[in-house]
Design a protein around this motif. Sequence first.
Motif, PDB file in Angstrom:
ATOM      1  N   GLU A  87       0.825  -1.211   0.000  1.00  0.00           N
ATOM      2  CA  GLU A  87       0.000   0.000   0.000  1.00  0.00           C
ATOM      3  C   GLU A  87       0.861   1.263   0.000  1.00  0.00           C
ATOM      4  O   GLU A  87       1.979   1.282   0.525  1.00  0.00           O
ATOM      5  CB  GLU A  87      -0.923  -0.018   1.212  1.00  0.00           C
ATOM      6  CG  GLU A  87      -1.872  -1.207   1.198  1.00  0.00           C
ATOM      7  CD  GLU A  87      -2.847  -1.224   2.350  1.00  0.00           C
ATOM      8  OE1 GLU A  87      -3.867  -1.914   2.242  1.00  0.00           O
ATOM      9  OE2 GLU A  87      -2.588  -0.548   3.351  1.00  0.00           O
ATOM     10  N   THR A  88       0.309   2.318  -0.592  1.00  0.00           N
ATOM     11  CA  THR A  88       0.964   3.620  -0.624  1.00  0.00           C
ATOM     12  C   THR A  88       0.533   4.406   0.606  1.00  0.00           C
ATOM     13  O   THR A  88      -0.648   4.730   0.757  1.00  0.00           O
ATOM     14  CB  THR A  88       0.586   4.390  -1.900  1.00  0.00           C
ATOM     15  OG1 THR A  88       0.929   3.600  -3.048  1.00  0.00           O
ATOM     16  CG2 THR A  88       1.316   5.724  -1.963  1.00  0.00           C
ATOM     17  N   SER A 144       7.247   6.055  -7.614  1.00  0.00           N
ATOM     18  CA  SER A 144       7.449   4.704  -7.116  1.00  0.00           C
ATOM     19  C   SER A 144       6.122   4.140  -6.622  1.00  0.00           C
ATOM     20  O   SER A 144       5.479   4.729  -5.754  1.00  0.00           O
ATOM     21  CB  SER A 144       8.472   4.708  -5.976  1.00  0.00           C
ATOM     22  OG  SER A 144       8.619   3.422  -5.436  1.00  0.00           O
ATOM     23  N   VAL A 145       5.704   3.015  -7.193  1.00  0.00           N
ATOM     24  CA  VAL A 145       4.428   2.412  -6.795  1.00  0.00           C
ATOM     25  C   VAL A 145       4.666   0.979  -6.343  1.00  0.00           C
ATOM     26  O   VAL A 145       5.653   0.340  -6.701  1.00  0.00           O
ATOM     27  CB  VAL A 145       3.404   2.438  -7.953  1.00  0.00           C
ATOM     28  CG1 VAL A 145       3.077   3.867  -8.342  1.00  0.00           C
ATOM     29  CG2 VAL A 145       3.915   1.655  -9.157  1.00  0.00           C
ATOM     30  N   GLY A 146       3.742   0.479  -5.544  1.00  0.00           N
ATOM     31  CA  GLY A 146       3.854  -0.875  -5.025  1.00  0.00           C
ATOM     32  C   GLY A 146       3.501  -1.923  -6.070  1.00  0.00           C
ATOM     33  O   GLY A 146       2.798  -1.642  -7.050  1.00  0.00           O
ATOM     34  N   SER A 169      -3.686  -6.199  -1.419  1.00  0.00           N
ATOM     35  CA  SER A 169      -4.043  -4.786  -1.481  1.00  0.00           C
ATOM     36  C   SER A 169      -2.879  -3.928  -1.941  1.00  0.00           C
ATOM     37  O   SER A 169      -1.759  -4.054  -1.437  1.00  0.00           O
ATOM     38  CB  SER A 169      -4.511  -4.297  -0.105  1.00  0.00           C
ATOM     39  OG  SER A 169      -4.666  -2.888  -0.098  1.00  0.00           O
ATOM     40  N   VAL A 170      -3.176  -3.037  -2.893  1.00  0.00           N
ATOM     41  CA  VAL A 170      -2.267  -1.958  -3.289  1.00  0.00           C
ATOM     42  C   VAL A 170      -2.987  -0.616  -3.107  1.00  0.00           C
ATOM     43  O   VAL A 170      -2.866   0.296  -3.919  1.00  0.00           O
ATOM     44  CB  VAL A 170      -1.751  -2.135  -4.737  1.00  0.00           C
ATOM     45  CG1 VAL A 170      -0.781  -3.302  -4.821  1.00  0.00           C
ATOM     46  CG2 VAL A 170      -2.904  -2.324  -5.724  1.00  0.00           C
ATOM     47  N   ASP A 171      -3.724  -0.496  -2.016  1.00  0.00           N
ATOM     48  CA  ASP A 171      -4.517   0.701  -1.738  1.00  0.00           C
ATOM     49  C   ASP A 171      -3.642   1.933  -1.525  1.00  0.00           C
ATOM     50  O   ASP A 171      -2.475   1.838  -1.121  1.00  0.00           O
ATOM     51  CB  ASP A 171      -5.368   0.499  -0.478  1.00  0.00           C
ATOM     52  CG  ASP A 171      -6.520  -0.456  -0.699  1.00  0.00           C
ATOM     53  OD1 ASP A 171      -6.712  -0.922  -1.837  1.00  0.00           O
ATOM     54  OD2 ASP A 171      -7.232  -0.739   0.283  1.00  0.00           O
ATOM     55  N   VAL A 172      -4.246   3.101  -1.761  1.00  0.00           N
ATOM     56  CA  VAL A 172      -3.659   4.386  -1.393  1.00  0.00           C
ATOM     57  C   VAL A 172      -4.277   4.804  -0.064  1.00  0.00           C
ATOM     58  O   VAL A 172      -5.495   4.958   0.044  1.00  0.00           O
ATOM     59  CB  VAL A 172      -3.940   5.455  -2.466  1.00  0.00           C
ATOM     60  CG1 VAL A 172      -3.372   6.809  -2.042  1.00  0.00           C
ATOM     61  CG2 VAL A 172      -3.360   5.022  -3.813  1.00  0.00           C
ATOM     62  N   GLY A 194      -7.780  -5.813  -3.937  1.00  0.00           N
ATOM     63  CA  GLY A 194      -8.186  -4.421  -3.947  1.00  0.00           C
ATOM     64  C   GLY A 194      -7.117  -3.468  -4.429  1.00  0.00           C
ATOM     65  O   GLY A 194      -5.942  -3.577  -4.059  1.00  0.00           O
ATOM     66  N   ALA A 195      -7.545  -2.510  -5.272  1.00  0.00           N
ATOM     67  CA  ALA A 195      -6.713  -1.387  -5.693  1.00  0.00           C
ATOM     68  C   ALA A 195      -7.561  -0.136  -5.510  1.00  0.00           C
ATOM     69  O   ALA A 195      -8.130   0.394  -6.466  1.00  0.00           O
ATOM     70  CB  ALA A 195      -6.257  -1.541  -7.141  1.00  0.00           C
TER      71      ALA A 195
END
Length: 212
Positions: free
Chosen positions: A49-50, A60-62, A91-94, A121-122
């Motif tokens: 997650e960010t 840079s992203v997960g 999850s790669v949520d913000v 989830g995104a």
Amino acid sequence: STDYVQVSEYGDVSLTGRSLLEVSASEPGQALLRGQNVAIAESSAVLAETLASSLSSNVSVGLIDIQATETVQVSGFDLGPAAPPFHSYLSVDVAPGAVSPGGEIAITARTLQVDAGGQLGANTFGGGNAGHLNLDVSERTFLRGGSALGPSGLFTTADTLASGQGGQVILETDRLVMEQGAQIFASSFNQATSGSVSISADQVSLTGTGEF
């Protein structure tokens, strides 16, 4: 990066019993899983997650990258009572307060099974745009049921208090089966643009109250 070129055969990989693999940060890392069968089960999770940062937005992203020669399974939930309710998910949520974009969940497998409350989830709860799910499943994608914490399925949403846009769900599969309330969901609950769903499948079966 890890080089798997010399690997000729994989064993199974399992996260069970509320296990957690996390690379979340203001500049999240990468979680790479390779196996014959990969199971995220019994209220376990993989998170990239960010998170919030005092810095300006960055590039840079997960990444959660799972490759299985057979099956990827995300399944199961636990209502306690000894621990808080939890369900299996990727999850790669913000996160709230984060301004950088969300990352990617990339899955390559013969079969994908998401059931008993499992979720991918995104989503965005902050200022960064939501990431995306990129799922390449050569045979069957099976989404089924849910839990007291919500339906099983694939999700990208922009939360009410977020300012970021929704993300993408991209699924390529031979057969998609959705049963007993499972969902594929892209939406926005704020003023930003909602996400999108792209499904390429030779066969689609929806029974019960499954929807997308």
